[in-house]
Design a protein around this motif. Sequence first.
Motif, PDB file in Angstrom:
ATOM      1  N   VAL A 202     -33.782   8.176  15.631  1.00  0.00           N
ATOM      2  CA  VAL A 202     -33.131   8.731  16.817  1.00  0.00           C
ATOM      3  C   VAL A 202     -32.024   9.671  16.358  1.00  0.00           C
ATOM      4  O   VAL A 202     -31.235   9.329  15.479  1.00  0.00           O
ATOM      5  CB  VAL A 202     -32.541   7.625  17.724  1.00  0.00           C
ATOM      6  N   ILE A 203     -31.993  10.856  16.951  1.00  0.00           N
ATOM      7  CA  ILE A 203     -30.912  11.811  16.725  1.00  0.00           C
ATOM      8  C   ILE A 203     -29.940  11.694  17.884  1.00  0.00           C
ATOM      9  O   ILE A 203     -30.338  11.770  19.050  1.00  0.00           O
ATOM     10  CB  ILE A 203     -31.446  13.255  16.645  1.00  0.00           C
ATOM     11  N   VAL A 204     -28.665  11.510  17.558  1.00  0.00           N
ATOM     12  CA  VAL A 204     -27.633  11.376  18.590  1.00  0.00           C
ATOM     13  C   VAL A 204     -26.502  12.343  18.265  1.00  0.00           C
ATOM     14  O   VAL A 204     -26.201  12.593  17.092  1.00  0.00           O
ATOM     15  CB  VAL A 204     -27.109   9.917  18.668  1.00  0.00           C
ATOM     16  N   LEU A 249     -28.526   1.717  20.789  1.00  0.00           N
ATOM     17  CA  LEU A 249     -27.976   1.395  19.476  1.00  0.00           C
ATOM     18  C   LEU A 249     -27.449   2.657  18.789  1.00  0.00           C
ATOM     19  O   LEU A 249     -26.398   2.626  18.129  1.00  0.00           O
ATOM     20  CB  LEU A 249     -29.044   0.713  18.616  1.00  0.00           C
ATOM     21  N   ALA A 250     -28.143   3.779  18.949  1.00  0.00           N
ATOM     22  CA  ALA A 250     -27.678   5.048  18.381  1.00  0.00           C
ATOM     23  C   ALA A 250     -26.331   5.437  18.977  1.00  0.00           C
ATOM     24  O   ALA A 250     -25.411   5.863  18.257  1.00  0.00           O
ATOM     25  CB  ALA A 250     -28.718   6.142  18.619  1.00  0.00           C
ATOM     26  N   LYS A 251     -26.196   5.294  20.278  1.00  0.00           N
ATOM     27  CA  LYS A 251     -24.917   5.609  20.930  1.00  0.00           C
ATOM     28  C   LYS A 251     -23.806   4.687  20.434  1.00  0.00           C
ATOM     29  O   LYS A 251     -22.668   5.121  20.205  1.00  0.00           O
ATOM     30  CB  LYS A 251     -25.067   5.481  22.449  1.00  0.00           C
ATOM     31  N   GLU A 252     -24.136   3.415  20.272  1.00  0.00           N
ATOM     32  CA  GLU A 252     -23.139   2.453  19.798  1.00  0.00           C
ATOM     33  C   GLU A 252     -22.647   2.819  18.398  1.00  0.00           C
ATOM     34  O   GLU A 252     -21.436   2.762  18.114  1.00  0.00           O
ATOM     35  CB  GLU A 252     -23.754   1.047  19.780  1.00  0.00           C
ATOM     36  N   ILE A 253     -23.560   3.233  17.536  1.00  0.00           N
ATOM     37  CA  ILE A 253     -23.179   3.558  16.159  1.00  0.00           C
ATOM     38  C   ILE A 253     -22.259   4.765  16.117  1.00  0.00           C
ATOM     39  O   ILE A 253     -21.209   4.745  15.459  1.00  0.00           O
ATOM     40  CB  ILE A 253     -24.439   3.796  15.296  1.00  0.00           C
ATOM     41  N   ILE A 254     -22.626   5.848  16.819  1.00  0.00           N
ATOM     42  CA  ILE A 254     -21.793   7.055  16.741  1.00  0.00           C
ATOM     43  C   ILE A 254     -20.435   6.821  17.414  1.00  0.00           C
ATOM     44  O   ILE A 254     -19.420   7.384  16.983  1.00  0.00           O
ATOM     45  CB  ILE A 254     -22.523   8.280  17.328  1.00  0.00           C
ATOM     46  N   GLU A 255     -20.395   5.957  18.435  1.00  0.00           N
ATOM     47  CA  GLU A 255     -19.112   5.626  19.067  1.00  0.00           C
ATOM     48  C   GLU A 255     -18.238   4.809  18.131  1.00  0.00           C
ATOM     49  O   GLU A 255     -17.028   5.053  18.024  1.00  0.00           O
ATOM     50  CB  GLU A 255     -19.351   4.857  20.368  1.00  0.00           C
ATOM     51  N   LYS A 256     -18.826   3.830  17.449  1.00  0.00           N
ATOM     52  CA  LYS A 256     -18.034   2.997  16.537  1.00  0.00           C
ATOM     53  C   LYS A 256     -17.541   3.802  15.338  1.00  0.00           C
ATOM     54  O   LYS A 256     -16.482   3.512  14.783  1.00  0.00           O
ATOM     55  CB  LYS A 256     -18.854   1.786  16.099  1.00  0.00           C
ATOM     56  N   LEU A 257     -18.304   4.809  14.950  1.00  0.00           N
ATOM     57  CA  LEU A 257     -17.851   5.715  13.897  1.00  0.00           C
ATOM     58  C   LEU A 257     -16.772   6.665  14.410  1.00  0.00           C
ATOM     59  O   LEU A 257     -16.018   7.232  13.620  1.00  0.00           O
ATOM     60  CB  LEU A 257     -19.020   6.533  13.355  1.00  0.00           C
ATOM     61  N   ASP A 258     -16.733   6.868  15.736  1.00  0.00           N
ATOM     62  CA  ASP A 258     -15.865   7.875  16.344  1.00  0.00           C
ATOM     63  C   ASP A 258     -16.167   9.248  15.752  1.00  0.00           C
ATOM     64  O   ASP A 258     -15.274  10.057  15.487  1.00  0.00           O
ATOM     65  CB  ASP A 258     -14.388   7.521  16.144  1.00  0.00           C
ATOM     66  N   GLY A 261     -20.312  15.418  15.890  1.00  0.00           N
ATOM     67  CA  GLY A 261     -21.417  16.094  15.230  1.00  0.00           C
ATOM     68  C   GLY A 261     -22.721  15.428  15.594  1.00  0.00           C
ATOM     69  O   GLY A 261     -22.828  14.739  16.612  1.00  0.00           O
ATOM     70  N   ILE A 262     -23.708  15.634  14.747  1.00  0.00           N
ATOM     71  CA  ILE A 262     -25.027  15.060  14.999  1.00  0.00           C
ATOM     72  C   ILE A 262     -25.318  14.013  13.935  1.00  0.00           C
ATOM     73  O   ILE A 262     -24.947  14.163  12.773  1.00  0.00           O
ATOM     74  CB  ILE A 262     -26.101  16.161  15.042  1.00  0.00           C
ATOM     75  N   LEU A 263     -25.946  12.931  14.364  1.00  0.00           N
ATOM     76  CA  LEU A 263     -26.193  11.791  13.488  1.00  0.00           C
ATOM     77  C   LEU A 263     -27.638  11.349  13.646  1.00  0.00           C
ATOM     78  O   LEU A 263     -28.114  11.149  14.764  1.00  0.00           O
ATOM     79  CB  LEU A 263     -25.252  10.638  13.855  1.00  0.00           C
ATOM     80  N   ALA A 264     -28.326  11.210  12.512  1.00  0.00           N
ATOM     81  CA  ALA A 264     -29.697  10.686  12.523  1.00  0.00           C
ATOM     82  C   ALA A 264     -29.662   9.226  12.118  1.00  0.00           C
ATOM     83  O   ALA A 264     -29.051   8.869  11.108  1.00  0.00           O
ATOM     84  CB  ALA A 264     -30.569  11.480  11.560  1.00  0.00           C
TER      85      ALA A 264
END
Length: 395
Positions: A202-204, A249-258, A261-264
């Motif tokens: 998933v790309i978020v 889960l993808a949204k949760e990860i990028i939010e917890k990272l704060d 950009g784009i994250l795969a």
Amino acid sequence: MEDILVKGTYICSMNSIWYGNNFKLGVLGGGQLGRMLIQEAINYDVHVHCMDNDPDAPCSKIANSYTLGKLTDYDDVMNFGKDKDVITVEIEHVNVQALKELEAAGVKVYPQPHILEMIQDKGLQKEFYQNNGIPTAPFALVNSKEEIFDNLELLPVMQKLRKGGYDGKGVQAVKTEADIAHGFDGPCVLESFVDFKKELSVIVARNAKGEIKTFPTVECEFSKELNLVEFLFSPAEISEEVEVRSQELAKEIIEKLDMVGILAIEYFLTQEDELLVNEIAPRPHNSGHHTIEANLTSQFEQHLRAITNTPLGDTAIVQPGVMINVLGDPNYEGPTVYDGLDFVMQQAGAYAHMYGKASTKPNRKMGHITVINPDLEKAKETARVIKSRFKVISE
């Protein structure tokens, strides 16, 4: 725009205008990911400046400026970044300390340097998952191959170098105690084998305002020999429940990272339909190349929108898509020849992206081909035919 003085050097501060002559977007890396980002940036009059140590890298002919420099060298990164408004990366292996100082001086660095620092170390990645309740395969961290003997209960495992590995390099299987002798002798992650039925991605994307959007889940097919994605398609052939869970889960990860950009996010889907995070990549990713034709917004445009803190684009699928990874033929090395490109151009819904690498060598990433069709199975059929008829060889 007011400049900032740090350590005797003037550093360009963030400009509210994110396009045109007065805005400079710096990209560390000059490969195909940067090239495709530039192709999207041109549509918005965003001027992209790249640095790489290869004078003939794919970005070298199309960037607004191209600087020769070593991505891991502190001085090279500092000198390159000091007059940029925003800096991003197309490869994780960059000098983080320089980026931290540029960020402290007012340059916007996305993804943020501390995130790059964590992702450069697969051990820190695994600890991040563990500490944040993100599902991942059982693992242990070791500093030498001798320490593998203290973790025999985990065998069979994948042994991954904590730093420096990419595209299947720095990863090997340790199935039995006898295999330990041939293992990597250094800081590594030991990751238990996962009985999975599918590999998903998933790309978020997230901008500085906190807006988040995901792309529909992609299903990957890997070359077991090369440990590289050869073929992928979207939408993935999964249940609606798994689709929703992979997106959340993808949204949760990028939010917890704060992260901005784009994250795969690469997942294993187990036989019990459990999602386990394998690895993450804080940049445009091979598993998102199909979005150029198959989605309303491509991953490259979405990354540009995220790092310029502008509204994120609609990620809906236009048509189902299949992406073929184009690698250099194992039997050729030398000046690049695209054997069968005319055939590809004759196929309805087929789009070729050659990365402009003047020379080929065995298994080098040379391009990709996307096939779109309202019927995913027909797109797959066309992709298989193309894969059998097109190859990159040498004169």
